[in-house]
Design a protein around this motif. Structure first.
Motif, PDB file in Angstrom:
ATOM      1  N   SER A 383       0.855  -1.179   0.000  1.00 51.18           N
ATOM      2  CA  SER A 383       0.000   0.000   0.000  1.00 51.18           C
ATOM      3  C   SER A 383       0.892   1.231   0.000  1.00 51.18           C
ATOM      4  O   SER A 383       1.936   1.258   0.662  1.00 51.18           O
ATOM      5  CB  SER A 383      -0.926   0.010   1.221  1.00 51.18           C
ATOM      6  OG  SER A 383      -1.703   1.190   1.258  1.00 51.18           O
ATOM      7  N   ASP A 384       0.487   2.258  -0.734  1.00 50.69           N
ATOM      8  CA  ASP A 384       1.224   3.518  -0.739  1.00 50.69           C
ATOM      9  C   ASP A 384       0.816   4.415   0.420  1.00 50.69           C
ATOM     10  O   ASP A 384       1.575   5.300   0.813  1.00 50.69           O
ATOM     11  CB  ASP A 384       0.995   4.257  -2.062  1.00 50.69           C
ATOM     12  CG  ASP A 384       1.646   3.549  -3.241  1.00 50.69           C
ATOM     13  OD1 ASP A 384       2.670   2.876  -3.011  1.00 50.69           O
ATOM     14  OD2 ASP A 384       1.130   3.652  -4.362  1.00 50.69           O
ATOM     15  N   VAL A 385      -0.377   4.240   0.919  1.00 45.48           N
ATOM     16  CA  VAL A 385      -0.841   5.048   2.047  1.00 45.48           C
ATOM     17  C   VAL A 385      -0.084   4.603   3.296  1.00 45.48           C
ATOM     18  O   VAL A 385      -0.090   3.414   3.639  1.00 45.48           O
ATOM     19  CB  VAL A 385      -2.358   4.889   2.240  1.00 45.48           C
ATOM     20  CG1 VAL A 385      -2.843   5.703   3.430  1.00 45.48           C
ATOM     21  CG2 VAL A 385      -3.098   5.302   0.973  1.00 45.48           C
ATOM     22  N   PRO A 386       0.602   5.490   4.006  1.00 42.78           N
ATOM     23  CA  PRO A 386       1.505   5.085   5.097  1.00 42.78           C
ATOM     24  C   PRO A 386       0.842   4.243   6.167  1.00 42.78           C
ATOM     25  O   PRO A 386       1.394   3.233   6.596  1.00 42.78           O
ATOM     26  CB  PRO A 386       1.998   6.433   5.649  1.00 42.78           C
ATOM     27  CG  PRO A 386       1.889   7.376   4.512  1.00 42.78           C
ATOM     28  CD  PRO A 386       0.687   6.943   3.735  1.00 42.78           C
ATOM     29  N   GLU A 387      -0.364   4.644   6.623  1.00 43.53           N
ATOM     30  CA  GLU A 387      -0.979   3.895   7.715  1.00 43.53           C
ATOM     31  C   GLU A 387      -1.467   2.516   7.285  1.00 43.53           C
ATOM     32  O   GLU A 387      -1.806   1.683   8.126  1.00 43.53           O
ATOM     33  CB  GLU A 387      -2.136   4.686   8.338  1.00 43.53           C
ATOM     34  CG  GLU A 387      -3.233   5.052   7.367  1.00 43.53           C
ATOM     35  CD  GLU A 387      -3.042   6.438   6.781  1.00 43.53           C
ATOM     36  OE1 GLU A 387      -4.056   7.083   6.479  1.00 43.53           O
ATOM     37  OE2 GLU A 387      -1.885   6.862   6.635  1.00 43.53           O
ATOM     38  N   GLU A 456      -6.296   5.659  -2.402  1.00 43.87           N
ATOM     39  CA  GLU A 456      -6.575   4.346  -2.981  1.00 43.87           C
ATOM     40  C   GLU A 456      -8.077   4.225  -3.191  1.00 43.87           C
ATOM     41  O   GLU A 456      -8.830   3.905  -2.265  1.00 43.87           O
ATOM     42  CB  GLU A 456      -6.036   3.248  -2.063  1.00 43.87           C
ATOM     43  CG  GLU A 456      -4.517   3.302  -1.935  1.00 43.87           C
ATOM     44  CD  GLU A 456      -3.968   2.271  -0.956  1.00 43.87           C
ATOM     45  OE1 GLU A 456      -4.747   1.804  -0.101  1.00 43.87           O
ATOM     46  OE2 GLU A 456      -2.773   1.953  -1.043  1.00 43.87           O
ATOM     47  N   TRP A 457      -8.521   4.507  -4.415  1.00 45.21           N
ATOM     48  CA  TRP A 457      -9.951   4.527  -4.697  1.00 45.21           C
ATOM     49  C   TRP A 457     -10.590   3.145  -4.538  1.00 45.21           C
ATOM     50  O   TRP A 457     -11.797   3.029  -4.357  1.00 45.21           O
ATOM     51  CB  TRP A 457     -10.204   5.044  -6.115  1.00 45.21           C
ATOM     52  CG  TRP A 457      -9.471   4.263  -7.186  1.00 45.21           C
ATOM     53  CD1 TRP A 457      -8.240   4.525  -7.697  1.00 45.21           C
ATOM     54  CD2 TRP A 457      -9.937   3.079  -7.836  1.00 45.21           C
ATOM     55  NE1 TRP A 457      -7.891   3.599  -8.631  1.00 45.21           N
ATOM     56  CE2 TRP A 457      -8.919   2.689  -8.750  1.00 45.21           C
ATOM     57  CE3 TRP A 457     -11.086   2.316  -7.761  1.00 45.21           C
ATOM     58  CZ2 TRP A 457      -9.043   1.561  -9.544  1.00 45.21           C
ATOM     59  CZ3 TRP A 457     -11.209   1.199  -8.557  1.00 45.21           C
ATOM     60  CH2 TRP A 457     -10.190   0.830  -9.450  1.00 45.21           C
ATOM     61  N   GLY A 458      -9.777   2.091  -4.600  1.00 45.38           N
ATOM     62  CA  GLY A 458     -10.336   0.752  -4.409  1.00 45.38           C
ATOM     63  C   GLY A 458     -10.758   0.486  -2.982  1.00 45.38           C
ATOM     64  O   GLY A 458     -11.546  -0.432  -2.727  1.00 45.38           O
ATOM     65  N   LEU A 464     -11.072   8.817  -4.276  1.00 45.38           N
ATOM     66  CA  LEU A 464     -10.920   8.816  -5.730  1.00 45.38           C
ATOM     67  C   LEU A 464     -10.045   9.963  -6.205  1.00 45.38           C
ATOM     68  O   LEU A 464      -9.207   9.802  -7.099  1.00 45.38           O
ATOM     69  CB  LEU A 464     -12.304   8.882  -6.385  1.00 45.38           C
ATOM     70  CG  LEU A 464     -12.343   8.848  -7.909  1.00 45.38           C
ATOM     71  CD1 LEU A 464     -11.751   7.533  -8.417  1.00 45.38           C
ATOM     72  CD2 LEU A 464     -13.767   9.018  -8.416  1.00 45.38           C
ATOM     73  N   TRP A 465     -10.200  11.139  -5.587  1.00 48.75           N
ATOM     74  CA  TRP A 465      -9.405  12.310  -5.974  1.00 48.75           C
ATOM     75  C   TRP A 465      -8.414  12.722  -4.894  1.00 48.75           C
ATOM     76  O   TRP A 465      -7.716  13.721  -5.044  1.00 48.75           O
ATOM     77  CB  TRP A 465     -10.340  13.504  -6.258  1.00 48.75           C
ATOM     78  CG  TRP A 465     -11.305  13.251  -7.374  1.00 48.75           C
ATOM     79  CD1 TRP A 465     -12.592  12.850  -7.270  1.00 48.75           C
ATOM     80  CD2 TRP A 465     -11.027  13.349  -8.765  1.00 48.75           C
ATOM     81  NE1 TRP A 465     -13.154  12.691  -8.503  1.00 48.75           N
ATOM     82  CE2 TRP A 465     -12.212  13.007  -9.465  1.00 48.75           C
ATOM     83  CE3 TRP A 465      -9.894  13.690  -9.521  1.00 48.75           C
ATOM     84  CZ2 TRP A 465     -12.302  12.992 -10.839  1.00 48.75           C
ATOM     85  CZ3 TRP A 465      -9.983  13.699 -10.903  1.00 48.75           C
ATOM     86  CH2 TRP A 465     -11.170  13.345 -11.550  1.00 48.75           C
TER      87      TRP A 465
END
Length: 506
Positions: A383-387, A456-458, A464-465
């Motif tokens: 995942s690119d989102v840190p948390e 992460e829009w998924g 989404l944005w």
């Protein structure tokens, strides 16, 4: 302190049949009932929630039910299979939750969770895990925990809240519940109802002698069991094939040093069985049967399969103080409830691999003292989102993903949730000149960034944005922080341009 769980399965026959039918089962919105025989009458024995919403109830004649719901799906009741499945469910609970579990027909389980709740991050985590796992399997469940099984049984079936009751709160929690919460026979409930008894408190206020003379000993016995005045034993289900060692004593024992000595003898017997099978224990259940028909249970979890006598004996001796022998222990058993093949690997030599320290013994010691949920290892996650880029795994679990990418360093301390800060920065790509966090204003001397991370829009439509621009900043005192701005500084859809702190480098 005794802690007993009642796991209530209100739709057990229906849920079991649905799982057996699979895709052939009727949809949940369609009323579904099970039909059995009461002498010559065909009656309903179980009803789905959709059927109950139409007014159908167990005990109703099948012909009357078809008149109320013409599209009713009917199946033959299978009480024998329901009981067998409930026994298998008790074995599942035995392996996962506590060493003392029993099936409470027709729709529940009794689990003595004394000393085992910490392995599931406390009592709330234990109950939540039970309900969540069964719900994911399509089985509706409700769990409650109390000092007695009678109280837990009543709370799980008749109380909206609470589902966790301490030792001194049992009477107040049971007082407003109906008499059916005491597990009385239907005929006895009808007789008490005709005399004006409606709640547990009404029964508790009555003198015991006239009550027993008129209605027999059952009301007083059930009341005493629920309030803890009378012990109610739980006969645990057992797996016959698991390795087990047992000692029966001619005279009851109770001294701590005696318990330790016999625990070591049980370990010797158990390890001999494990050695013959070529396996090691991943979990031990130590049951001490007292002369008053109570069972003191200790569960030991292990990070890896173990057959080391000294190590297992030490883990048991550390838990001796948790055993209350009462008037004495007359029988003692030690079972390996989970075993795995023990892969032997030779130690280091001049031609072998270098010695790698084995911390499994330390992990076992800490897990059984602080709980399995409090000891873990962090592992990368895609995942690119840190948390979301990290997850918790078992302390000695093998890593399934490579290490984090080193292109952009991550802070040593990542906050559970980002905290808002006040700052001043020029849009769109300039780092902040200063920021205020937790009441302290810090002037920034150095900064690096931005590193742009997209939502992460998924995972969520709201991402989404979404955009985050991260900056590594250093204040005048040399402390380094990880700040980000929600949004790209140009398009309002990407974020509200608020600033947050997400971690510290040191």
């Amino acid at each position: 302190m005794k802690r007993v769980v009642s796991l209530y399965l209100p739709n057990w026959p229906i849920d079991r049949l649905r799982r057996r039918l699979g895709d052939a089962a009727p949809p949940p919105e369609r009323p579904m009932v099970l039909v059995g025989r009461d002498r010559r009458r065909r009656i309903l024995t179980a009803c789905s929630p959709a059927a109950r919403a139409l007014g159908l109830r167990p005990g109703m004649a099948a012909t009357q039910a078809h008149a109320l719901a013409p599209d009713l799906s009917t199946f033959d009741a299978e009480p024998g299979r329901d009981a067998e499945a409930l026994e298998r469910l008790a074995l599942w609970a035995l392996r996962r939750y506590a060493p003392i579990c029993a099936a409470d027909e027709p729709d529940g389980l009794a689990i003595d969770a004394t000393g085992a709740a910490h392995l599931r991050s406390g009592e709330a985590g234990l109950l939540q895990d039970m309900e969540t796992r069964l719900g994911a399997a399509g089985i509706q469940a409700r769990a409650a925990i109390a000092p007695t099984y009678g109280a837990a049984w009543a709370l799980a079936r008749f109380a909206s809240a609470p589902t966790m009751v301490a030792e001194g709160e049992v009477g107040a929690a049971l007082a407003p519940l109906p008499l059916a919460a005491l597990r009385l026979e239907p005929d006895l409930l009808d007789a008490l109802g005709r005399m004006g008894f409606e709640t547990v408190l009404d029964l508790e206020r009555q003198p015991r002698a006239p009550l027993s003379l008129r209605f027999g000993p059952q009301p007083g016995r059930r009341l005493d069991q629920a309030l803890g005045r009378m012990h109610e034993p739980i006969t645990p289900v057992s797996e016959g094939e698991q390795p087990c060692a047992e000692r029966v004593f001619a005279e009851p024992i109770g001294a701590p040093e005696t318990l330790e000595r016999y625990a070591a003898l049980l370990v010797d017997d158990l390890c001999a069985q494990l050695e013959r099978a070529g396996t090691g224990a991943r979990r031990l259940d130590w049951l001490c049967h007292r002369v008053d028909n109570r069972i003191e249970a200790v569960r030991i979890s292990l990070a890896r399969p173990v057959r080391d006598r000294r190590r297992l004996t030490r883990l048991l001796r550390d838990r001796v103080e948790s055993i209350a022998p009462g008037f004495g222990i007359e029988r003692m058993t030690l079972a390996a409830s989970i075993t795995l093949p023990l892969n032997w690997r030779p130690g280091p030599s001049g031609l072998s691999d270098p010695d790698v320290p084995d911390v499994a013994a330390l992990v076992d010691l800490l897990v059984n003292r602080v709980g399995a949920g409090r000891l873990y290892k962090l592992e990368p996650r895609e995942s690119d989102v840190p948390e979301r880029s990290v997850r918790r795994t078992e302390p000695l679990a093998a890593s399934t993903l490579p290490a984090w990418a080193g292109d952009w360093p991550r802070p040593i301390r990542l906050f559970r949730t980002p905290e808002p800060v006040e700052t001043l920065a020029l849009l769109p790509d300039n780092p902040p000149a200063w920021f205020t966090w937790r009441g302290v204003r810090r002037r920034i001397s150095r900064a690096d960034g931005p590193e742009r991370i997209y939502g992460e829009w998924g995972c969520r439509d709201a991402e989404l944005w979404a955009v985050r621009d991260y900056f590594q900043v250093e204040d005048e005192a040399g402390e380094r922080f990880w700040l980000f701005r929600a949004g790209d500084g140009e398009d309002a859809r990407t974020g509200a341009q608020d600033w947050f702190i997400h971690g510290k480098f040191g």
